[in-house]
Design an enzyme around this catalytic site. Structure first.
Site, PDB file in Angstrom:
ATOM      1  N   HIS A 176      -3.331   7.184   2.624  1.00 38.85           N
ATOM      2  CA  HIS A 176      -3.759   5.858   2.148  1.00 38.85           C
ATOM      3  C   HIS A 176      -5.138   5.555   2.714  1.00 38.85           C
ATOM      4  O   HIS A 176      -5.374   5.698   3.923  1.00 38.85           O
ATOM      5  CB  HIS A 176      -2.734   4.810   2.597  1.00 38.85           C
ATOM      6  CG  HIS A 176      -3.182   3.406   2.356  1.00 38.85           C
ATOM      7  ND1 HIS A 176      -3.753   3.014   1.163  1.00 38.85           N
ATOM      8  CD2 HIS A 176      -3.178   2.308   3.160  1.00 38.85           C
ATOM      9  CE1 HIS A 176      -4.062   1.722   1.243  1.00 38.85           C
ATOM     10  NE2 HIS A 176      -3.727   1.273   2.442  1.00 38.85           N
ATOM     11  N   CYS A 181       0.816  -1.227   0.000  1.00 38.34           N
ATOM     12  CA  CYS A 181       0.000   0.000   0.000  1.00 38.34           C
ATOM     13  C   CYS A 181       0.841   1.265   0.000  1.00 38.34           C
ATOM     14  O   CYS A 181       0.333   2.346  -0.285  1.00 38.34           O
ATOM     15  CB  CYS A 181      -0.957   0.000   1.188  1.00 38.34           C
ATOM     16  SG  CYS A 181      -2.024  -1.437   1.201  1.00 38.34           S
ATOM     17  N   ASN A 241     -10.265  -0.253   0.348  1.00 41.72           N
ATOM     18  CA  ASN A 241      -8.811  -0.137   0.328  1.00 41.72           C
ATOM     19  C   ASN A 241      -8.287  -0.699  -0.999  1.00 41.72           C
ATOM     20  O   ASN A 241      -8.356  -1.906  -1.223  1.00 41.72           O
ATOM     21  CB  ASN A 241      -8.250  -0.918   1.531  1.00 41.72           C
ATOM     22  CG  ASN A 241      -6.726  -0.896   1.582  1.00 41.72           C
ATOM     23  OD1 ASN A 241      -6.064  -0.477   0.631  1.00 41.72           O
ATOM     24  ND2 ASN A 241      -6.168  -1.363   2.690  1.00 41.72           N
TER      25      ASN A 241
HETATM   26  N1  COA Z   1     -18.419  -8.774   9.788  1.00 43.79           N
HETATM   27  C1  COA Z   1     -18.851  -9.085  11.026  1.00 43.79           C
HETATM   28  N2  COA Z   1     -18.028  -9.469  12.005  1.00 43.79           N
HETATM   29  C2  COA Z   1     -16.707  -9.534  11.717  1.00 43.79           C
HETATM   30  C3  COA Z   1     -16.197  -9.219  10.461  1.00 43.79           C
HETATM   31  C4  COA Z   1     -17.115  -8.838   9.470  1.00 43.79           C
HETATM   32  N3  COA Z   1     -16.731  -8.510   8.222  1.00 43.79           N
HETATM   33  N4  COA Z   1     -14.854  -9.381  10.483  1.00 43.79           N
HETATM   34  C5  COA Z   1     -14.529  -9.767  11.733  1.00 43.79           C
HETATM   35  N5  COA Z   1     -15.647  -9.868  12.481  1.00 43.79           N
HETATM   36  C6  COA Z   1     -15.767 -10.242  13.873  1.00 43.79           C
HETATM   37  C7  COA Z   1     -14.597 -11.049  14.365  1.00 43.79           C
HETATM   38  O1  COA Z   1     -14.755 -12.408  14.055  1.00 43.79           O
HETATM   39  C8  COA Z   1     -14.671 -10.784  15.845  1.00 43.79           C
HETATM   40  O2  COA Z   1     -15.654 -11.613  16.397  1.00 43.79           O
HETATM   41  P1  COA Z   1     -15.399 -12.336  17.832  1.00 43.79           P
HETATM   42  O3  COA Z   1     -15.233 -11.195  18.807  1.00 43.79           O
HETATM   43  O4  COA Z   1     -16.618 -13.130  17.998  1.00 43.79           O
HETATM   44  O5  COA Z   1     -14.140 -13.121  17.627  1.00 43.79           O
HETATM   45  C9  COA Z   1     -15.182  -9.361  15.945  1.00 43.79           C
HETATM   46  O6  COA Z   1     -15.784  -9.083  14.668  1.00 43.79           O
HETATM   47  C10 COA Z   1     -14.133  -8.320  16.225  1.00 43.79           C
HETATM   48  O7  COA Z   1     -13.060  -8.570  15.367  1.00 43.79           O
HETATM   49  P2  COA Z   1     -11.799  -7.655  15.384  1.00 43.79           P
HETATM   50  O8  COA Z   1     -10.776  -8.152  14.409  1.00 43.79           O
HETATM   51  O9  COA Z   1     -11.389  -7.425  16.809  1.00 43.79           O
HETATM   52  O10 COA Z   1     -12.415  -6.281  14.852  1.00 43.79           O
HETATM   53  P3  COA Z   1     -11.778  -4.874  14.841  1.00 43.79           P
HETATM   54  O11 COA Z   1     -12.617  -3.956  15.601  1.00 43.79           O
HETATM   55  O12 COA Z   1     -10.290  -4.925  15.127  1.00 43.79           O
HETATM   56  O13 COA Z   1     -11.915  -4.473  13.302  1.00 43.79           O
HETATM   57  C11 COA Z   1     -10.628  -4.361  11.268  1.00 43.79           C
HETATM   58  C12 COA Z   1     -11.305  -5.268  12.290  1.00 43.79           C
HETATM   59  C13 COA Z   1      -9.971  -5.245  10.228  1.00 43.79           C
HETATM   60  C14 COA Z   1     -11.685  -3.482  10.616  1.00 43.79           C
HETATM   61  C15 COA Z   1      -9.571  -3.470  11.993  1.00 43.79           C
HETATM   62  O14 COA Z   1      -8.747  -4.277  12.791  1.00 43.79           O
HETATM   63  C16 COA Z   1      -8.707  -2.724  11.017  1.00 43.79           C
HETATM   64  O15 COA Z   1      -9.178  -1.841  10.342  1.00 43.79           O
HETATM   65  N6  COA Z   1      -7.413  -3.054  10.947  1.00 43.79           N
HETATM   66  C17 COA Z   1      -6.510  -2.389   9.987  1.00 43.79           C
HETATM   67  C18 COA Z   1      -6.659  -3.046   8.651  1.00 43.79           C
HETATM   68  C19 COA Z   1      -5.943  -2.322   7.557  1.00 43.79           C
HETATM   69  O16 COA Z   1      -5.824  -1.123   7.567  1.00 43.79           O
HETATM   70  N7  COA Z   1      -5.449  -3.081   6.573  1.00 43.79           N
HETATM   71  C20 COA Z   1      -4.829  -2.539   5.435  1.00 43.79           C
HETATM   72  C21 COA Z   1      -3.387  -2.420   5.605  1.00 43.79           C
HETATM   73  S1  COA Z   1      -2.705  -1.589   4.255  1.00 43.79           S
END
Ligand code: COA
Length: 322
Positions: free
Chosen positions: A249, A113, A279
């Site tokens: 980004h 990215c 993204n």
């Molecule tokens: N829909 C519904 N539930 C979902 C889900 C979806 N699409 N994806 C994950 N979950 C669930 C998980 O299974 C978890 O459930 P559990 O508590 O029963 O295990 C719960 O939601 C929380 O998951 P978690 O990973 O803690 O969520 P989060 O609040 O950290 O959000 C992201 C997840 C990916 C949105 C966040 O971590 C993020 O934005 N990270 C950065 C990613 C990024 O920028 N990537 C690009 C890099 S260039």
């Protein structure tokens, strides 16, 4: 001489996929996706004609037309991507052929990215060294082919598309730039995705799709990106408020607003298209730049700061006069 952006272009696939339609594929909801990321929909390729090359060439052509440059005037084509159609030839060489940019040297850059920023900084270094005078930089991704469409934690986040800038060597333009990497953190965002049929190496032929530890990536982004921006501003002797627009980004609106808070700046300085693009990795900054430029938001002499982070781990930033 430094790199000055003189034209922008972009290309998004025709098909728009909403959060609601993804909830038919995996156990998710519009509410979950929007509240965690700000994403409402994304563009995804949906025909064999829409490829990394086709989007890159269209975005590149549009940037050249915007700049009033002919393909034959280009000295250099750099393409930032992790999702090229072929391992070789590079997407940059294929774009060169498609556009007829017969005098250009062309190669790809893989910094995930952050790739567009690494490419812009590379072009700036070539210009400072007096090696080239004109360049086309394209960020392009078809991440939809690297994603596990049964993994709800990643498949809702990404989109496909391409963005491009035409750049010329000029007395003004780039003010300062930086880039960095930390390979020791690379295992939080990985995509192997290569077949290996070597009879002497028994690794199997299964493809590994994109894997991400979302929480670790989030922590890395909200720490590293503001640090990167602050050190770039320091290098230029500027304050955060001296910048007219921050084009970051587009991974997640929560990351963007956290950076705005850390810099104590209003969100109006942080245009965003993550809501309708998701993204798009290396394509996200040039797609956003094209959007902002085509909306007439940028005036000559404006100061803009581009910054991003990604797999590798990598990060980068560039401070420019428009
Ligand atoms: N829909 C519904 N539930 C979902 C889900 C979806 N699409 N994806 C994950 N979950 C669930 C998980 O299974 C978890 O459930 P559990 O508590 O029963 O295990 C719960 O939601 C929380 O998951 P978690 O990973 O803690 O969520 P989060 O609040 O950290 O959000 C992201 C997840 C990916 C949105 C966040 O971590 C993020 O934005 N990270 C950065 C990613 C990024 O920028 N990537 C690009 C890099 S260039």
């Amino acid at each position: 001489m430094r790199a000055k952006i003189i034209g922008t272009g972009s290309c998004l696939p025709e098909k728009i996929v909403t959060n609601d339609s993804l909830s038919g594929l995996v156990d998710t909801s519009d509410e979950w996706i929007q509240s965690r990321t700000g994403i409402r929909s994304r563009h995804l390729v949906s025909s064999k004609q829409e490829t990394t090359l086709s989007m890159a060439a269209k975005a590149g052509q549009a940037a050249l037309e915007d700049a009033g440059l002919l393909p034959q005037q280009l000295d250099l084509i750099l393409v930032a991507t992790v999702s090229s159609d072929f391992l070789t030839p590079s997407t940059a060489c294929m774009v060169q052929k498609e556009l007829g940019a017969c005098h250009a040297a062309a190669f790809d850059i893989n910094a995930a990215c952050s790739g567009f920023l690494f490419a812009l900084n590379t072009v700036d270094a070539y210009f400072q060294a007096g090696i080239y005078q004109t360049a086309l930089i394209i960020g392009v991704e078809t991440l939809s082919k690297l994603i596990d469409w049964s993994d709800r934690s990643t498949c809702v986040l990404f989109g496909d598309g391409a963005g491009a800038v035409a750049v010329k060597a000029s007395e003004e333009g780039m003010v300062a730039c930086l880039q960095g990497s930390d390979g020791s953190g690379g295992d939080i965002l990985v995509c192997k995705s290569r077949r290996n049929n070597n009879p002497y190496v028994h690794t199997g032929t299964d493809l590994d799709y994109l894997y991400m530890n979302g929480q670790e990536v989030f922590k890395f982004a909200v720490k590293k990106e503001p640090e990167c921006i602050q050190s770039l501003l320091q290098q230029a002797g500027m304050q955060p408020s001296d910048v007219d627009y921050y084009l970051l980004h587009q991974a997640n609106y929560r990351i963007i607003s956290s950076i705005a808070r850390k810099l104590k700046l209003p969100l109006e300085k942080f245009p965003s298209n993550v809501g309708h693009c998701g993204n798009t990795s290396a394509a996200s900054i040039p797609i956003l730049l094209d959007e902002v430029h085509k909306k007439g938001m940028l005036a000559e002499g404006n100061t803009i700061l581009l910054s991003g982070f990604g797999a590798g781990l990598t990060w980068g930033a560039a401070l420019l006069k428009w």
